[in-house]
Design a protein around this motif. Structure first.
Motif, PDB file in Angstrom:
ATOM      1  N   GLY A 132      -8.460  48.600   7.815  1.00 50.32           N
ATOM      2  CA  GLY A 132      -7.745  49.688   8.465  1.00 50.32           C
ATOM      3  C   GLY A 132      -8.405  50.111   9.762  1.00 50.32           C
ATOM      4  O   GLY A 132      -8.953  49.295  10.512  1.00 50.32           O
ATOM      5  N   LYS A 133      -8.387  51.423  10.028  1.00 51.56           N
ATOM      6  CA  LYS A 133      -8.949  51.950  11.280  1.00 51.56           C
ATOM      7  C   LYS A 133     -10.435  51.663  11.415  1.00 51.56           C
ATOM      8  O   LYS A 133     -10.967  51.570  12.525  1.00 51.56           O
ATOM      9  CB  LYS A 133      -8.700  53.459  11.359  1.00 51.56           C
ATOM     10  N   SER A 134     -11.129  51.535  10.276  1.00 51.45           N
ATOM     11  CA  SER A 134     -12.575  51.260  10.326  1.00 51.45           C
ATOM     12  C   SER A 134     -12.868  49.884  10.901  1.00 51.45           C
ATOM     13  O   SER A 134     -13.987  49.613  11.334  1.00 51.45           O
ATOM     14  CB  SER A 134     -13.177  51.368   8.924  1.00 51.45           C
ATOM     15  N   THR A 187      -9.151  44.810  11.204  1.00 46.84           N
ATOM     16  CA  THR A 187      -8.227  45.948  11.100  1.00 46.84           C
ATOM     17  C   THR A 187      -7.281  45.769   9.923  1.00 46.84           C
ATOM     18  O   THR A 187      -6.961  46.720   9.211  1.00 46.84           O
ATOM     19  CB  THR A 187      -7.423  46.098  12.407  1.00 46.84           C
ATOM     20  N   LYS A 188      -6.847  44.531   9.706  1.00 48.50           N
ATOM     21  CA  LYS A 188      -5.953  44.251   8.580  1.00 48.50           C
ATOM     22  C   LYS A 188      -6.652  44.498   7.252  1.00 48.50           C
ATOM     23  O   LYS A 188      -6.072  45.046   6.302  1.00 48.50           O
ATOM     24  CB  LYS A 188      -5.464  42.802   8.661  1.00 48.50           C
ATOM     25  N   LYS A 189      -7.935  44.128   7.169  1.00 47.63           N
ATOM     26  CA  LYS A 189      -8.681  44.252   5.914  1.00 47.63           C
ATOM     27  C   LYS A 189      -9.249  45.648   5.684  1.00 47.63           C
ATOM     28  O   LYS A 189      -9.362  46.107   4.549  1.00 47.63           O
ATOM     29  CB  LYS A 189      -9.832  43.243   5.895  1.00 47.63           C
TER      30      LYS A 189
END
Length: 370
Positions: free
Chosen positions: A226-228, A222-224
């Motif tokens: 985002g929502k994906s 999630t950090k790298k």
């Protein structure tokens, strides 16, 4: 990978992804016997044309969709270029969908040449999704003369992945008990929903296949990404909860054109934007759709992309849409020569009765808008 086992007692869904083999190119070879067995592409053969589809004979020379026509012609000098005939492709696509509806009403077309089917409960009362997929492919061949491939699994992601395994003119199944091992071996670029840019980013992190991806936590992904990140975390574990949606709501309507010669002056841009605008209006009138957001798309000579948008409180009429298109064009200086112009509307007044599923609304070739 084909296997006659099916999930008889499990509540697991049975999803089929049907994908026509080199659809546009195959239709042209079907209708032109003299082109059969020869390298052929559908698309413009002008200096700025783009390949929309390539026959399997052409693919042997490294020719593929989205490749420039110039490069394709260099790879094979006797390459046949066929002009696109979307009316014909749509005619055959509708015939194919009629076959789908013989088995289920849960059909989600993705385009003219592919669709998801949920056959967990089906009109034929058949327990085997594998058998249904085989029957559908046979009926398509008999009715249209075209080949289709299919994938069978318990969710959409795996069904779509499976449909690529035995192409062309084949099918494969990924059973629940096989999914984990299969996904661990799958190259990261083969995951549905992971494009070229994301795959390259993952590879720089040391993620080359599903097993590598699985080692990373949800927090890290999630950090790298985002929502994906949640999507990537789930799919590598075989989790994809999206249901087959028989009424896919269109989110935008657009037209665009790629030019043989870059456009430099505002006068050139205005002149070439107008026929694109008229095509958008024609499609709006045909579909009964209206949209509150007008978007101008500019692709420059160096292939960088820029979009400019404006949203209104009310649905604009034809005159206002044109005025907005010009306003967006003049909004700021055009920094580079333009190779592609596009115009579209979103925030639509869409309802299911307006849905013309699978219809392609872009003008993806170099031919002038008519």
């Amino acid at each position: 990978m084909e296997n006659e086992q099916d999930q008889h007692s499990s509540p697991t869904r049975k999803i089929i992804h049907v994908d026509m083999d080199a659809f546009y190119a195959s239709v042209e070879q079907l209708d032109h016997p003299e082109w059969r067995g020869k390298p052929l592409v559908v698309g413009g053969n002008a200096a700025r044309g783009v390949v929309a589809a390539a026959s399997y004979e052409a693919r042997k020379y490294g020719i593929h969709s989205a490749m420039s026509s110039v490069l394709a012609a260099r790879k094979y000098h006797q390459l046949i270029f066929a002009k696109p005939r979307f009316d014909r492709y749509k005619e055959l696509s509708l015939q194919i969908r009629e076959i789908f509806y013989e088995y289920t009403d849960l059909v989600e077309p993705l385009s003219l040449d592919e669709a998801f089917l949920d056959v967990t409960e089906n009109k034929m009362g058949l327990k085997s999704a594998i058998l249904i997929a085989r029957q559908i492919r046979e009926k398509i061949k008999i009715k249209t003369g075209l080949n289709a491939s299919a994938g069978v699994s318990y969710n959409k992601f795996l069904a779509k992945t499976a449909s690529d395994l035995n192409k062309p003119n084949g099918q494969a199944v990924i059973l629940p008990e096989e999914a984990e091992a299969f996904l661990e071996k799958l190259p990261i670029g083969k995951f549905f929903g992971i494009g070229k840019v994301t795959a390259e980013k993952m590879q720089k992190l040391g993620i080359h296949n599903g097993k590598d991806l699985k080692e990373y936590s949800l927090q890290f992904l999630t950090k790298k990404f985002g929502k994906s990140g949640l999507h990537y975390f789930n799919i590598v574990r075989g989790i994809h909860l999206s249901e087959v949606q028989p009424h896919r709501i269109r989110k935008s309507l657009s037209a665009e054109n790629t030019f043989e010669k870059d456009l430099i002056t505002l006068a050139e841009l205005e002149e070439n934007l107008h026929p694109i605008f008229k095509e958008v209006i024609r499609r709006l009138e045909k579909s009964g759709i209206k949209g509150r957001t007008v978007t101008l798309k500019l692709k420059f000579a160096d292939f960088t992309l820029q979009t400019r948008s404006k949203t209104l409180d009310q649905y604009p009429d034809e005159k206002i849409i044109w005025d907005l298109a010009l306003e967006l064009l003049h909004q700021e200086t055009i920094p580079k020569p333009v190779r592609l112009l596009g115009l579209g509307l979103s925030n639509l007044n869409i309802t299911e009765e307006h849905e013309h599923f699978g219809e392609q609304l872009k003008i993806p070739f170099d031919s002038q808008v008519k």
